[in-house]
Design an enzyme around this catalytic site. Structure first.
Site, mmCIF file in Angstrom:
data_model
loop_
_atom_site.group_PDB
_atom_site.id
_atom_site.type_symbol
_atom_site.label_atom_id
_atom_site.label_comp_id
_atom_site.label_asym_id
_atom_site.label_seq_id
_atom_site.Cartn_x
_atom_site.Cartn_y
_atom_site.Cartn_z
ATOM 1 N N ALA A 50 -19.557 62.883 21.078
ATOM 2 C CA ALA A 50 -18.774 61.928 20.287
ATOM 3 C C ALA A 50 -17.317 62.365 20.008
ATOM 4 C CB ALA A 50 -19.522 61.623 18.987
ATOM 5 N N ARG A 93 -18.270 53.356 26.380
ATOM 6 C CA ARG A 93 -19.585 53.746 25.835
ATOM 7 C C ARG A 93 -19.712 53.171 24.415
ATOM 8 N NH1 ARG A 93 -21.560 59.673 26.667
ATOM 9 N NH2 ARG A 93 -23.552 58.576 26.596
ATOM 10 N N ASP A 239 -23.844 60.785 16.768
ATOM 11 C CA ASP A 239 -22.901 59.865 17.423
ATOM 12 C C ASP A 239 -22.401 58.788 16.465
ATOM 13 O OD1 ASP A 239 -24.656 60.993 19.767
ATOM 14 O OD2 ASP A 239 -22.725 60.349 20.563
ATOM 15 N N ASN A 249 -28.263 59.689 17.392
ATOM 16 C CA ASN A 249 -27.921 60.864 18.199
ATOM 17 C C ASN A 249 -28.728 60.769 19.496
ATOM 18 O OD1 ASN A 249 -26.454 63.372 18.485
ATOM 19 N ND2 ASN A 249 -28.400 64.431 18.274
ATOM 20 N N LYS A 250 -28.527 61.744 20.343
ATOM 21 C CA LYS A 250 -29.162 61.743 21.672
ATOM 22 C C LYS A 250 -30.657 61.439 21.607
ATOM 23 C CE LYS A 250 -27.609 62.024 24.761
ATOM 24 N NZ LYS A 250 -27.287 60.727 25.424
HETATM 25 O O1 MRU Z 1 -24.575 61.107 25.909
HETATM 26 P P1 MRU Z 1 -23.798 62.219 25.304
HETATM 27 O O2 MRU Z 1 -23.933 63.508 26.035
HETATM 28 O O3 MRU Z 1 -22.359 61.830 25.050
HETATM 29 O O4 MRU Z 1 -24.483 62.416 23.878
HETATM 30 C C1 MRU Z 1 -24.032 63.442 23.033
HETATM 31 C C2 MRU Z 1 -24.781 63.579 21.784
HETATM 32 O O5 MRU Z 1 -25.713 62.848 21.512
HETATM 33 C C3 MRU Z 1 -24.289 64.594 20.808
HETATM 34 O O6 MRU Z 1 -25.346 65.165 20.097
HETATM 35 C C4 MRU Z 1 -23.328 63.924 19.820
HETATM 36 O O7 MRU Z 1 -22.341 63.205 20.501
HETATM 37 C C5 MRU Z 1 -22.691 64.887 18.906
HETATM 38 S S1 MRU Z 1 -21.488 65.861 19.724
HETATM 39 C C6 MRU Z 1 -20.724 66.893 18.625
#
Ligand code: MRU
Length: 348
Positions: A50, A93, A239, A249-250
């Site tokens: 993010a 995104r 996120d 989050n992921k």
């Molecule tokens: O799909 P991504 O790799 O962009 O997803 C990232 C995540 O879910 C992270 O945990 C989140 O962005 C926090 S990053 C400090």
């Protein structure tokens, strides 16, 4: 004006990104000389995470202003053109709110400046400010979060919320870095994070580079590892966080949070206040990105599923606030009730 970190370099004319699709095998770089290539790099996950997406988009916006100023001598035309540039960067995104936050901030600067003269410099300075602030914010998150970790703790993390997901230092991994800097011996378990493998490819890579004791597990092992008493705390990034403390989050984060609750393990979310979206009441309203089916049917470039199998590939999930022990921000650690306490961060 220049900036160089592990994740990105701003040369003054271009944004150079480490290609995160190729890590950990190759350290290769992608040079984005215009806003279109920045948008593509975000969409295709050359850069991801993010805060990193937010900063990259801000530099993309700066490249857009440069181009539009070259094409037209009218402030009003530049302003109009930049609406399209902003929209293109926003369409990359949908889930991480930092992207929209950074672009809104850039647009506000453009409007506030209000004239053609000096525009390029002012906008470049703003992008640079976003990037430099991100590093300081992560260090503050790290200091605040490190208080929650005791010497000898083993922490489980999911995905990559590290230096690679930010301009530098990281949020969740920033907490681990700060604890280490304070002399605490902190060990890490990293979930591999299927299907995109950010944990295996990125978290393991950057923590090993920094000399951490890191153990990689596949996602389906986290419950058993918790049951065996190997984990003292979970620390993940975010996120987007809704006003009630629900955390996007992921994908897989929710599963980890449920398991942490079951085993009485604190579940911490580390994120800058730019990840808070108080305009959204609960996690139900957070847009969840769906990605290509190939990410699930293939692994390491090889097909692992029957042809024509139906696939569902949400890239994020939402962890309800009831499962979150605390949210670690640069302004301090926030405890429940989140709907009251998150608001207070913006009142001070
Ligand atoms: O799909 P991504 O790799 O962009 O997803 C990232 C995540 O879910 C992270 O945990 C989140 O962005 C926090 S990053 C400090």
């Amino acid at each position: 004006m220049k900036l160089k970190t592990i994740t990105m370099e701003w040369t003054g004319d271009s944004l150079v990104l480490i290609d995160q699709r190729r890590l950990p095998f190759e350290e290769v770089y992608v040079t984005c000389a215009d806003y279109r290539s920045v948008a593509l790099a975000i969409k295709e996950m050359v850069v991801r995470g993010a805060p990193a997406i937010g900063a990259a988009a801000a530099f993309g916006y700066a490249l857009g202003v440069k181009e539009m100023v070259k094409k037209s001598a009218s402030y009003d035309i530049v302003l109009l053109q930049m609406k399209n540039v902003k929209e293109m960067l926003e369409r990359t995104r949908p889930t991480a709110v930092n992207l929209f936050w950074a672009l809104e901030r850039m647009q506000n600067k453009l409007i506030e400046h209000g004239k053609y003269e000096g525009l390029v410099k002012v906008i470049e300075e703003e992008a640079m400010k976003i990037a430099k602030e991100d590093i300081e914010i992560n260090k503050a998150i790290g200091r605040n979060g490190a208080q929650l970790l005791e010497d000898g703790f083993t922490v489980l993390t999911h995905c990559n919320a590290g230096a690679l997901a930010t301009v530098d230092y990281g949020t969740a991994l920033g907490v681990l870095r700060a604890a280490k800097e304070q002399g605490k011996n902190v060990k890490v378990f990293a979930d591999e994070t299927r299907p995109y493998l950010q944990g295996a490819r990125l978290t393991a890579w950057e923590l090993m580079k920094d000399g951490f004791d890191v153990t990689l597990i596949s996602d389906n092992m986290s419950g058993w590892v918790m049951k065996q008493g190997k984990i003292n705390a979970v620390v993940v990034g975010a996120d987007r966080i809704a006003a009630n403390g629900d955390v996007a989050n992921k994908i897989g984060t929710y599963m980890v949070a449920v398991l942490a609750k079951r085993h009485g393990i604190p579940f911490y979310v580390a994120a800058p206040t730019s990840t808070l979206d108080l305009s959204i009441e609960s996690g139900n309203d957070i847009p969840i990105e769906e990605r290509s089916h190939e990410e699930v049917t293939n692994c390491a470039g090889r097909r692992i599923a029957p042809n024509n199998v139906k696939v569902y590939n949400p890239a994020f999930d939402v962890t309800e606030h009831e499962l979150v022990s605390a949210i670690i921000t640069e302004k301090g650690v926030v405890y429940p009730p989140f709907n009251e306490n998150l608001k207070k961060l913006f009142e001070e």
